[in-house]
Structure formats: C-alpha cells, structure tokens
Write a protein that holds these residues in place. Structure first.
Motif, PDB file in Angstrom:
ATOM      1  N   ALA A 100       0.831  -1.201   0.000  1.00 49.01           N
ATOM      2  CA  ALA A 100       0.000   0.000   0.000  1.00 49.01           C
ATOM      3  C   ALA A 100       0.869   1.256   0.000  1.00 49.01           C
ATOM      4  N   GLY A 101       1.987   1.218   0.713  1.00 44.67           N
ATOM      5  CA  GLY A 101       2.896   2.351   0.705  1.00 44.67           C
ATOM      6  C   GLY A 101       3.517   2.580  -0.660  1.00 44.67           C
ATOM      7  N   ILE A 102       3.876   1.499  -1.334  1.00 45.21           N
ATOM      8  CA  ILE A 102       4.414   1.606  -2.695  1.00 45.21           C
ATOM      9  C   ILE A 102       3.358   2.183  -3.630  1.00 45.21           C
ATOM     10  N   ARG A 103       2.128   1.691  -3.506  1.00 40.78           N
ATOM     11  CA  ARG A 103       1.013   2.206  -4.315  1.00 40.78           C
ATOM     12  C   ARG A 103       0.841   3.708  -4.117  1.00 40.78           C
ATOM     13  N   ASP A 104       0.839   4.147  -2.870  1.00 44.12           N
ATOM     14  CA  ASP A 104       0.627   5.572  -2.587  1.00 44.12           C
ATOM     15  C   ASP A 104       1.752   6.422  -3.168  1.00 44.12           C
ATOM     16  N   SER A 105       2.971   5.916  -3.093  1.00 42.81           N
ATOM     17  CA  SER A 105       4.113   6.659  -3.644  1.00 42.81           C
ATOM     18  C   SER A 105       4.010   6.785  -5.153  1.00 42.81           C
ATOM     19  N   LEU A 106       3.616   5.702  -5.815  1.00 47.19           N
ATOM     20  CA  LEU A 106       3.465   5.738  -7.265  1.00 47.19           C
ATOM     21  C   LEU A 106       2.289   6.614  -7.677  1.00 47.19           C
ATOM     22  N   GLN A 107       1.229   6.571  -6.897  1.00 45.86           N
ATOM     23  CA  GLN A 107       0.030   7.358  -7.200  1.00 45.86           C
ATOM     24  C   GLN A 107       0.335   8.853  -7.172  1.00 45.86           C
ATOM     25  N   ALA A 108       1.289   9.241  -6.330  1.00 43.25           N
ATOM     26  CA  ALA A 108       1.645  10.649  -6.234  1.00 43.25           C
ATOM     27  C   ALA A 108       2.470  11.129  -7.426  1.00 43.25           C
ATOM     28  N   LEU A 109       3.019  10.183  -8.189  1.00 45.18           N
ATOM     29  CA  LEU A 109       3.915  10.530  -9.287  1.00 45.18           C
ATOM     30  C   LEU A 109       3.329  10.276 -10.668  1.00 45.18           C
ATOM     31  N   MET A 110       2.471   9.265 -10.784  1.00 42.16           N
ATOM     32  CA  MET A 110       2.029   8.805 -12.094  1.00 42.16           C
ATOM     33  C   MET A 110       0.510   8.881 -12.217  1.00 42.16           C
ATOM     34  N   PRO A 111      -0.012   9.024 -13.429  1.00 42.68           N
ATOM     35  CA  PRO A 111      -1.462   9.138 -13.631  1.00 42.68           C
ATOM     36  C   PRO A 111      -2.175   7.800 -13.420  1.00 42.68           C
ATOM     37  N   PRO A 112      -3.502   7.837 -13.228  1.00 36.01           N
ATOM     38  CA  PRO A 112      -4.273   6.601 -13.001  1.00 36.01           C
ATOM     39  C   PRO A 112      -4.103   5.564 -14.108  1.00 36.01           C
ATOM     40  N   SER A 113      -3.987   6.008 -15.359  1.00 33.15           N
ATOM     41  CA  SER A 113      -3.843   5.053 -16.460  1.00 33.15           C
ATOM     42  C   SER A 113      -2.551   4.255 -16.318  1.00 33.15           C
ATOM     43  N   TRP A 114      -1.483   4.913 -15.880  1.00 33.80           N
ATOM     44  CA  TRP A 114      -0.218   4.207 -15.683  1.00 33.80           C
ATOM     45  C   TRP A 114      -0.334   3.220 -14.531  1.00 33.80           C
ATOM     46  N   LEU A 115      -0.921   3.672 -13.415  1.00 35.89           N
ATOM     47  CA  LEU A 115      -1.039   2.797 -12.252  1.00 35.89           C
ATOM     48  C   LEU A 115      -1.898   1.576 -12.579  1.00 35.89           C
ATOM     49  N   LYS A 116      -2.918   1.757 -13.410  1.00 35.58           N
ATOM     50  CA  LYS A 116      -3.755   0.629 -13.819  1.00 35.58           C
ATOM     51  C   LYS A 116      -2.938  -0.384 -14.618  1.00 35.58           C
ATOM     52  N   ARG A 117      -2.106   0.101 -15.521  1.00 37.62           N
ATOM     53  CA  ARG A 117      -1.265  -0.792 -16.322  1.00 37.62           C
ATOM     54  C   ARG A 117      -0.231  -1.504 -15.443  1.00 37.62           C
ATOM     55  N   PHE A 118       0.393  -0.765 -14.554  1.00 43.09           N
ATOM     56  CA  PHE A 118       1.352  -1.343 -13.616  1.00 43.09           C
ATOM     57  C   PHE A 118       0.683  -2.420 -12.755  1.00 43.09           C
ATOM     58  N   SER A 119      -0.491  -2.108 -12.220  1.00 40.82           N
ATOM     59  CA  SER A 119      -1.198  -3.065 -11.355  1.00 40.82           C
ATOM     60  C   SER A 119      -1.566  -4.326 -12.118  1.00 40.82           C
ATOM     61  N   ARG A 120      -1.970  -4.157 -13.372  1.00 42.51           N
ATOM     62  CA  ARG A 120      -2.302  -5.322 -14.187  1.00 42.51           C
ATOM     63  C   ARG A 120      -1.090  -6.239 -14.347  1.00 42.51           C
ATOM     64  N   ASN A 121       0.080  -5.654 -14.546  1.00 38.24           N
ATOM     65  CA  ASN A 121       1.282  -6.466 -14.694  1.00 38.24           C
ATOM     66  C   ASN A 121       1.694  -7.131 -13.384  1.00 38.24           C
ATOM     67  N   VAL A 122       1.489  -6.440 -12.259  1.00 41.96           N
ATOM     68  CA  VAL A 122       1.729  -7.083 -10.963  1.00 41.96           C
ATOM     69  C   VAL A 122       0.799  -8.284 -10.813  1.00 41.96           C
ATOM     70  N   GLY A 123      -0.460  -8.087 -11.205  1.00 43.52           N
ATOM     71  CA  GLY A 123      -1.440  -9.160 -11.083  1.00 43.52           C
ATOM     72  C   GLY A 123      -1.121 -10.368 -11.948  1.00 43.52           C
ATOM     73  N   ILE A 124      -0.602 -10.141 -13.153  1.00 46.00           N
ATOM     74  CA  ILE A 124      -0.209 -11.246 -14.032  1.00 46.00           C
ATOM     75  C   ILE A 124       0.863 -12.095 -13.359  1.00 46.00           C
ATOM     76  N   TRP A 125       1.830 -11.428 -12.754  1.00 45.27           N
ATOM     77  CA  TRP A 125       2.906 -12.163 -12.081  1.00 45.27           C
ATOM     78  C   TRP A 125       2.379 -12.952 -10.875  1.00 45.27           C
ATOM     79  N   ILE A 126       1.604 -12.304  -9.997  1.00 46.89           N
ATOM     80  CA  ILE A 126       1.135 -13.004  -8.795  1.00 46.89           C
ATOM     81  C   ILE A 126       0.197 -14.151  -9.174  1.00 46.89           C
ATOM     82  N   ALA A 127      -0.635 -13.939 -10.177  1.00 45.40           N
ATOM     83  CA  ALA A 127      -1.527 -15.015 -10.626  1.00 45.40           C
ATOM     84  C   ALA A 127      -0.731 -16.197 -11.167  1.00 45.40           C
ATOM     85  N   SER A 128       0.425 -15.921 -11.774  1.00 43.86           N
ATOM     86  CA  SER A 128       1.228 -17.016 -12.342  1.00 43.86           C
ATOM     87  C   SER A 128       1.766 -17.950 -11.266  1.00 43.86           C
TER      88      SER A 128
END
Length: 319
Positions: free
Chosen positions: A123-151
């Motif tokens: 959650a701390g990493i998310r908040d730090s990224l949210q302060a720097l990058m737009p929602p569209s970027w965070l959505k793409r980043f989160s999707r890639n995190v999810g692909i890895w954890i799901a694997s």
C-alpha cells in the motif's frame, strides 16, 4: 555440481551503468529489510541483506531524476522478490486469496490488522506511485503485478513435487513467473513523463516486453541452476534436460541457443523503433533502457549478490 561442466555466463552488448546513488540505495534496502520486513526471522533477514537488492535497482534503473523514484523502484523489487520467496510453496487456495487481496490493495483498499504484513508495504508503494504517475499508468502497472502473482498459481502443479512441464508450456509460464513486466513499467519514472496506453500496449511494445521477460528469465535460470537442481523444476535448463533426455551440459548449451535467439530478436526490434509521432523520442529512450535493464540484471548477478551462491538463497522451510 560437477566442476567439469562448462557453463558459460551471458554476455550482452548493452551499456553497463549504475546509479551514483547506489551505495545509498543499498543502505536503504538493508534498513527496509530490518524494519519493514522485521517479521522475517533473523536468518532470512541476513540472507536478504547479503542479496544486495539495492544494487540491482541501481543498475537496472541508473538514471532516476530524483532519489525518491529510485527508492520506490528498489522497495518494489525487494517486496516482490521476498513475496515470491515467502509464498512460492503455498497451496492454490491461499495463492488465490493473496492475488485477490494484492489487487484490492493496488486498487486503493486500506490494509487491515488481519492482512499479511506484506500488504501495508504494498500500500505504501502504491501511494508513492500514485503521487507521481497518472491513473492510467497505475492501472497498467497493477495489471502487470497481477499477471505475475496469478502465475504463482500456475506453478503449483510443479513446485514441491519436481514435476516438469513441457517446454512449450514452460516458456509461456516463465514469461509471467519472472515477474519483470511491472518492473519494466518503472522505466517510465526515468523519462520524466508517461507514455500513453496507445504506445505501451502496441504490438511493438508488447513484443519487446515479451522478449525482455524471456531474456531475463533465461539469465536468471543460468545463475539459478545450482540452487534449482533437486529443488525447482521450473528452470529452462532442467526442463530441456527432462524433455530431450540430455545430459546437463547439453541442456545448458541448448538453453543458451534459445537465450541468444531471443537476444538477437530483441536487438533487431531495438534498432527499428516505429514512428509513434510525438512520442517516438521517448519510446527510443524507453527501448534503450530495456537494454540497460537486461545488462544491469546480469551485472548484479556477477558482481553484487550472494543470492545464487550456496547458502545465500531461501530453501523450503526457511520461513
């Protein structure tokens, strides 16, 4: 391992760089292990300190324009690696819950007292990224995190029982389990701006992500071979040995052929960036940094870390 085996290490033609703040980020990473990951036992904290993960981010992302950006990248790399180690042998139902909760956290959920101690860090990493990058970027980043954890769920039929997948299935799985896609997204923190989804989700960029994931996975498998024998079936060398009935040396040589072919394909694409209009210059910089990422990982394996030496890596039951 048989000392007579000739196991060459990867060589790449990309520049070898390191952040001038490498010592500072290395020290911060030790601090995070001791404070944020204090729930780990002393033995594992010691091993992670000796892994020197701060230097990995300093090599892979050497040109961050502000130190806070390098800190975010380094903490995410540390978090992801320990998360994968900690939960890799868990049963399928637990991995499903971990994936779902990770995605909720990345989407804005607040960690509770009943959550795994990994999730307040995320959650701390998310908040730090949210302060720097737009929602569209965070959505793409989160999707890639999810692909890895799901694997991690897809690994369950193989891990712990030393059951080998077919080579074709393994290659598709390994692209995801290496977990580098979201880390590649962090290259944009070096660009001073965010590339739009129309660029980052284009066939050209998707193919680059696929090739860098493969190259990074094969490189990891070469350095991991000693720790993976009799422990981990999901290694390109061991899968080739099993599928083709080869001695280890020949399987290693065949793995290098696959690796070198992927590197050649990556370099061909790297040299032929399409026209993305006003974004073309930033795409060229991004693609340049993909090569830096490949080289940085290899340098870290060979220079900085003890993770792939005997006793330096987590073993089943360490946690």
């Amino acid at each position: 391992m048989n000392k007579d085996l000739a196991l060459p290490l990867p060589l790449y033609p990309f520049p070898s760089l390191i952040s001038p703040l490498s010592e500072q980020i290395a020290a911060d990473t030790v601090k995070w292990i001791e404070e944020d990951f204090c729930f780990l036992n002393d033995k594992m904290q010691y091993k992670y300190c000796k892994s020197n993960f701060g230097k990995l981010s300093a090599r892979c992302l050497p040109d961050m324009p502000a130190y806070e950006r390098l800190q975010i990248a380094a903490k995410f790399m540390l978090w992801g690696t320990i998360f994968d180690d900690y939960f890799e042998f868990k049963p399928l139902d637990e991995l499903v819950l971990l994936h779902d909760r990770a995605m909720q956290i990345l989407e804005g959920s607040v960690p509770t007292q009943t959550d795994s101690p990994f999730f307040p860090i995320l959650a701390g990493i998310r908040d730090s990224l949210q302060a720097l990058m737009p929602p569209s970027w965070l959505k793409r980043f989160s999707r890639n995190v999810g692909i890895w954890i799901a694997s991690m769920q897809e690994e369950v039929p193989y891990k712990g029982i030393m059951r080998f997948p077919s080579l074709s299935n393994f290659e598709l799985l390994r692209e995801k389990t290496i977990g580098i896609q979201a880390y590649l997204d962090l290259i944009e923190l070096q660009l001073g701006g965010c590339l739009p989804d129309a660029v980052m989700l284009s066939p050209y960029m998707k193919e680059l992500y696929r090739l860098v994931s493969r190259i990074s996975a094969w490189c990891n498998d070469f350095f991991s071979i000693e720790k993976d024998i009799d422990r981990e079936p999901l290694n390109l060398v061991l899968v080739l040995q099993q599928e083709r009935g080869l001695p280890l040396q020949e399987a290693y040589n065949d793995a290098f052929v696959i690796h070198n072919r992927d590197v050649a394909e990556f370099m061909t694409l790297q040299a032929a960036v399409p026209d993305f209009g006003s974004y073309t210059a930033d795409v060229k910089r991004f693609v340049y940094y993909l090569g830096i990422m490949i080289q940085g990982q290899n340098d870290w394996y060979q220079i900085d870390t003890l993770r792939y030496k005997q006793g330096g890596f987590p073993e089943k039951g360490n946690f």
